[in-house]
Design a protein around this motif. Structure first.
Motif, PDB file in Angstrom:
ATOM      1  N   ASP A 253       0.837  -1.210   0.000  1.00 34.02           N
ATOM      2  CA  ASP A 253       0.000   0.000   0.000  1.00 34.02           C
ATOM      3  C   ASP A 253       0.867   1.253   0.000  1.00 34.02           C
ATOM      4  N   HIS A 257       0.685   4.424  -3.057  1.00 33.60           N
ATOM      5  CA  HIS A 257       0.126   5.775  -2.933  1.00 33.60           C
ATOM      6  C   HIS A 257       0.966   6.760  -3.751  1.00 33.60           C
ATOM      7  N   HIS A 304      -7.906  -3.665   0.908  1.00 34.56           N
ATOM      8  CA  HIS A 304      -8.442  -2.858  -0.188  1.00 34.56           C
ATOM      9  C   HIS A 304      -7.384  -2.806  -1.285  1.00 34.56           C
ATOM     10  N   THR A 306      -4.994  -0.406  -3.782  1.00 34.34           N
ATOM     11  CA  THR A 306      -4.452   0.957  -3.810  1.00 34.34           C
ATOM     12  C   THR A 306      -3.816   1.247  -5.161  1.00 34.34           C
ATOM     13  N   HIS A 324      -6.881   4.720  -2.760  1.00 34.95           N
ATOM     14  CA  HIS A 324      -7.559   3.427  -2.667  1.00 34.95           C
ATOM     15  C   HIS A 324      -8.674   3.353  -3.698  1.00 34.95           C
TER      16      HIS A 324
HETATM   17 ZN   LIG Z   1      -3.427   3.197   1.889  1.00 35.87          ZN
END
Ligand SMILES: [Zn+2]
Length: 397
Positions: A253, A257, A304, A306, A324
């Motif tokens: 993750d 980003h 989730h 990303t 996300h």
């Molecule tokens: Zn995140």
């Protein structure tokens, strides 16, 4: 009349026997004693494709027993890691940013959902959480605490040190109280050497180098890597009454980003791939144990997706966002062929319930629904239908 009664009793006995023999059975008929949940933070289906495009060979795709997907969502939007971990730990969808507290009672004034970790401990199992994030990060917090905000590092550390978990390991936080750790029987370990020296009668709070969460995969510094932590955690937790362990690979993750293109793009993709491989190595270690043990189920999924990774017209996978997304995430199961219907996408919040069913736990929250929880559940069903028909789940800004 009498005959009917005898028939009814026989029928219920048969049903009870059937459900007992189905629950807790692995593919080879062994009882499931240990559960390892492994969460690749932000790991979507196309993270696997992008990593393979970069040359990665993924163990997780090579020998699973079940392969499906998890439908991720928080109470009303694309989920963050706090609500994502809560769904996977407590079986409820909650407000983003909150951890282990109901959407209708975020302060936990009336009730908090009991997590699968706490349920396992109540059944005499040992339990632990292991991460490459800070120990107070949203994912480990989701499996060990109930707090209104993921930002409340001190409250999270405090609750962890009052909990009955046997080990909580990750990157160091400066928000914990050493005295409290000592008072509650936690040995604080700060290096790989100290971790390796732990014995199974000790409870431990692992506070390793904070470089662990600064987007680096620790190699030759004094901190353990995720595979070493996973192997040692399993060795410490393994016992006759079983264990529950959550392992998080947090860097997938963190590297997904930020800008979806630009100067640093190749570096971003390479770093994400390295983080995914680090997580994959830890999966291999856990599955190796499960295969030898024969009574261990390993579940690999994500909280989730990303970066909204998509396939372009030329066949190449690329990031299309820095946030996300609502995309379904992979779900692999090793050591059970009944946890999910093979090939299907299941709700993220159903996963701990499925674990509880496999372990024959009848006291997981969904079995004791209060009126507010019933309302929350009805809302979730209605919102799911609405979200799917109207495309209401938008990518977070
Ligand atoms: Zn995140």
């Amino acid at each position: 009349m009498k005959g009917k009664k005898v028939f009814a009793v026989l029928l219920s006995l048969t049903l009870i026997f059937c459900s007992l023999s189905i629950a807790g059975c692995a593919e080879d008929g062994n009882k499931i004693k240990n559960v390892i949940v492994m969460i690749g933070d932000g790991m979507g289906e196309n993270h696997l494709n992008l990593a393979k495009q970069e040359g990665a060979e993924l163990f997780m795709e090579s020998s699973y027993d079940l392969r499906g997907q998890s439908k991720t969502r928080s109470l009303m939007e694309v989920t963050d890691s706090a609500a994502g971990a809560t769904a996977l730990a407590c079986g409820v969808r909650v407000i983003n940013g909150t951890i282990g507290v109901y959407g209708f009672d975020p302060f936990g004034l009336f009730a908090t959902p009991r997590s699968i970790t706490e349920t396992a401990i109540a059944h005499g199992m040992k339990a632990g959480v292991v991460t490459t994030d800070s120990t107070t990060g949203a994912t480990p917090a989701g499996f060990s605490t109930h707090v209104i905000s993921r930002q409340l590092d001190s409250a999270i550390a405090d609750e962890q040190l009052s909990s009955d978990l046997d080990l909580i390991w990750g990157a160091a936080t400066d928000s914990f109280n050493e005295q409290k750790a000592a008072d509650n029987g936690f040995s604080v370990v700060t290096t790989k050497e100290e971790m390796q020296a732990l014995t199974s009668d000790e409870r431990s709070y692992g506070q390793f180098s904070d470089s662990m969460w600064k987007l680096e995969v620790p190699e030759d510094d004094a901190s353990p890597n995720l595979t070493e932590m996973t192997e040692k955690a399993i060795a410490l937790l393994d016992n006759d009454d079983g264990f529950f362990l959550m392992v998080e690979g947090a860097h997938i993750d963190k590297h997904s980003h930020g800008s979806a293109n630009g100067f640093h793009y190749p570096e971003k993709v390479a770093n994400m791939t390295e983080a995914l491989e680090e997580f994959d190595n830890a999966i291999e270690a856990a599955v190796r144990f499960a295969r030898e043990d024969g009574e261990t189920m390993v579940i690999v999924t994500a909280d989730h997706e990303t970066g909204a990774i998509m396939q372009q017209d030329d066949g190449k996978y690329v990031y299309t966002s820095g946030s996300h997304s609502a995309a379904n995430v992979p779900l692999f199961v090793y050591g059970s062929d009944t946890l999910i219907p093979n090939g299907e996408a299941v709700d993220n919040k159903s996963i701990p319930q499925r674990i509880a069913d496999t372990l024959s736990f009848t006291d997981f929250p969904a079995y004791n629904k209060g009126p507010m929880l019933k309302i929350l559940d009805t809302f979730d069903v209605l919102f799911s239908a609405l979200a799917e028909s109207k495309d209401l789940i938008k990518t977070l800004p």
